[in-house]
Design an enzyme around this catalytic site. Structure first.
Site, PDB file in Angstrom:
ATOM      1  NE  ARG A  15      14.543  -4.160  29.420  1.00 26.96           N
ATOM      2  CZ  ARG A  15      14.017  -3.609  28.339  1.00 26.96           C
ATOM      3  NH1 ARG A  15      13.762  -4.346  27.283  1.00 26.96           N
ATOM      4  NH2 ARG A  15      13.736  -2.318  28.299  1.00 26.96           N
ATOM      5  CG  HIS A  28      10.892  -8.253  21.889  1.00 31.65           C
ATOM      6  ND1 HIS A  28      11.748  -7.533  22.690  1.00 31.65           N
ATOM      7  CD2 HIS A  28      11.424  -9.499  21.805  1.00 31.65           C
ATOM      8  CE1 HIS A  28      12.736  -8.296  23.078  1.00 31.65           C
ATOM      9  NE2 HIS A  28      12.578  -9.499  22.549  1.00 31.65           N
ATOM     10  CD  GLU A  35      16.386  -8.332  18.203  1.00 35.65           C
ATOM     11  OE1 GLU A  35      16.451  -7.637  19.232  1.00 35.65           O
ATOM     12  OE2 GLU A  35      16.599  -9.562  18.185  1.00 35.65           O
ATOM     13  CD  GLU A  58      10.525  -3.718  20.698  1.00 32.58           C
ATOM     14  OE1 GLU A  58      11.510  -4.382  21.087  1.00 32.58           O
ATOM     15  OE2 GLU A  58       9.817  -3.046  21.480  1.00 32.58           O
ATOM     16  CD  GLU A  67      15.039  -3.687  18.028  1.00 31.35           C
ATOM     17  OE1 GLU A  67      14.197  -2.955  18.576  1.00 31.35           O
ATOM     18  OE2 GLU A  67      15.671  -4.583  18.628  1.00 31.35           O
ATOM     19  CD  GLU A  80      19.078  -5.660  19.590  1.00 27.84           C
ATOM     20  OE1 GLU A  80      19.829  -6.239  20.396  1.00 27.84           O
ATOM     21  OE2 GLU A  80      18.083  -5.013  19.952  1.00 27.84           O
ATOM     22  CG  ASP A  83      -1.971 -22.554 -10.512  1.00 26.10           C
ATOM     23  OD1 ASP A  83      -2.799 -23.016  -9.700  1.00 26.10           O
ATOM     24  OD2 ASP A  83      -1.211 -23.270 -11.198  1.00 26.10           O
ATOM     25  CD  GLU A  96       8.791  -6.037  25.028  1.00 26.42           C
ATOM     26  OE1 GLU A  96       9.482  -5.451  24.184  1.00 26.42           O
ATOM     27  OE2 GLU A  96       9.130  -6.146  26.235  1.00 26.42           O
ATOM     28  NE  ARG A 100      11.788  -9.828  27.039  1.00 30.41           N
ATOM     29  CZ  ARG A 100      12.614  -8.839  26.667  1.00 30.41           C
ATOM     30  NH1 ARG A 100      12.116  -7.675  26.306  1.00 30.41           N
ATOM     31  NH2 ARG A 100      13.912  -9.025  26.650  1.00 30.41           N
TER      32      ARG A 100
END
Length: 448
Positions: A320, A246, A135, A133, A197, A190, A54, A337, A339
């Site tokens: 980063r 990520h 976490e 990735e 992670e 982490e 349903d 990547e 982030r």
């Protein structure tokens, strides 16, 4: 490896499978299931795409007068869960959702990602790979079995026992995932206390999104076994890092080559023209697709300066601090990547949007801006403005408004999903905006 109906019937007998979970995801990204007994009769129904449910009971699906939906299992997602009981084993299949007329349901997030992949193939690429990735936090349960915000360790980045008291939980999660066919590459504590992670190998995007959903189920199940509660909430505790997911992305051509790699790159980064255009698309639409990557009110408590999460729309190589970076690996491992994504995102919707944003960059030759290799977090507002660096949306409200202004993102979602997603998020924001928090009581009650 292709799994056949005969393979499934054989494993049901050999592994004493007594129940079968037919799994699918709603628009919010919550994994749902219809559980049926694994009898010959019911198995025949499942394998002939005749199992029904349903749809009017699922948020964002259909109205009550059009509720019948059919589940078409993807046989390659067949898995037998390693936590069977006295009454036999439980197995699962991830399903696509179809209408009674035999058409793919427009509100099915997995089917919507398949639609984006068909567009990718028309543009000239064979596959879109994803290495996620995710976490998560592990919290203690109270005497009633309800989750608390009390962590069970004081560990930090890459710490181990006795500081990290959850290593046995992580280890069992990894063992279960491996038994289920995941290729786990690493697991570790982490940065934040109680945060963990587990990274598994990249795969084609459809399988990778399926893996994310099953991964969450495994993590929560094994955590409960150890007396803990696992949450993928973006920012469950004030004052420490939130949880991200990520997304490492790459396109491959029909010859099996990574379309993002080029040793002759005149810019010296060994990125192809395709990679730069894909990056240009990601950058152009970044502000407007944030609501899909960070879909909860709480998501924006993570996207603040000082906690490692990206706040500014920029890209770089080793740096980063920007939104997008290019990890050092080259050749087949060349990738972009993103982030900002957090694990509350519906992976099927998030990757459909990211793929379409990147394809828009390729089809319309959108130039990526210059990379920013300096630490953006310590730049002044004037310096960021001069460098053309824009902030991400600061609230779900602003993100949803921006989402409605981007035709590429709206098309990537399709009208049904877009309309229902926006409606749900407006209701969520209205509820939050009207709520009086403890912070307000603490700061204003005695002052005024």
């Amino acid at each position: 490896m292709t799994i056949t109906a005969a393979d499934i019937r054989r494993e049901v007998k050999e592994k004493n499978v007594t129940f079968l979970r037919l799994m699918f995801s709603d628009i919010a990204g919550t994994l749902k299931n219809v559980e049926i007994p694994a009898t010959d009769e019911q198995l025949d129904k499942v394998l002939s795409n005749k199992a029904m449910f349903d749809g009017s009971s699922i948020e964002g699906f259909v109205r009550i007068n059009e509720s019948d939906m059919f589940l078409h299992p993807d046989l390659d997602t067949w898995t037998v869960f390693p936590w069977g009981g006295e009454n036999g084993a439980v197995a699962g299949l991830i399903c696509d959702i179809y209408t009674p007329e035999g058409e793919p349901f427009a509100g099915d997030p997995r089917g919507n990602l398949k639609r984006a992949l068909r567009h990718m193939e028309k543009v000239g690429f064979k596959s879109f790979n994803l290495g996620p990735e995710p976490e998560f936090f592990l919290f203690k349960l109270d005497e009633k079995g309800e989750p608390t915000l009390e962590v069970n360790d004081r560990g930090g980045y890459f710490d181990l026992a006795p500081t990290d008291l959850a290593d046995n939980t992580r280890r069992e999660i990894v063992n279960v995932l491996t038994e289920m066919g995941f290729e786990v590459e690493a697991s570790h504590h982490e940065v934040a206390i109680g945060q963990h992670e587990i990274d598994f190998k990249y795969a084609d995007v459809l399988k990778a999104c399926d893996n994310i959903q099953i991964f969450k189920l495994v993590v929560k199940t094994i955590a409960r076994k150890h007396g803990l509660y696992a949450t993928f909430m973006a920012k469950p505790k004030f004052g420490i890092n939130g949880s991200g997911m990520h997304c490492n992305m790459s396109l491959f051509d029909y010859d099996g080559n990574n379309a993002f790699f080029d040793t002759e790159d005149p810019k010296g980064m060994q990125l192809s023209e395709t990679a730069y255009y894909f990056l240009g698309g990601l950058m152009k639409h970044a502000y407007n697709y944030t609501a899909i990557m960070n879909p909860t009110v709480n998501s924006y408590k993570r996207l603040v300066p000082g906690y490692e999460a990206p706040v500014y729309i920029a890209w770089a190589g080793r740096n980063r601090s920007p939104l997008i970076r290019v990890p050092a690996s080259r050749g087949m491992g060349t990738r972009l990547e993103l982030r900002s994504v957090d694990p509350t995102a519906n992976p099927y919707l998030a990757l459909a949007v990211l793929l379409e944003a990147g394809l828009d960059g390729i089809e319309n030759k959108i130039e990526a801006p210059a990379p920013v290799e300096s630490n953006i977090y310590i730049m002044t507002q004037e310096e960021r403005k001069e460098a053309g660096i824009r902030d991400l949306p600061s609230t779900l409200h602003n993100a949803v408004k921006a989402l409605q202004d981007d035709e590429v993102v709206k098309t990537a979602l399709g009208n049904h999903i877009f309309t229902n997603f926006v409606e749900a998020k407006k209701i969520e924001w209205s509820s939050y905006a009207a709520f009086v928090s403890q912070w307000e009581i603490d700061n204003y009650l005695d002052l005024y």
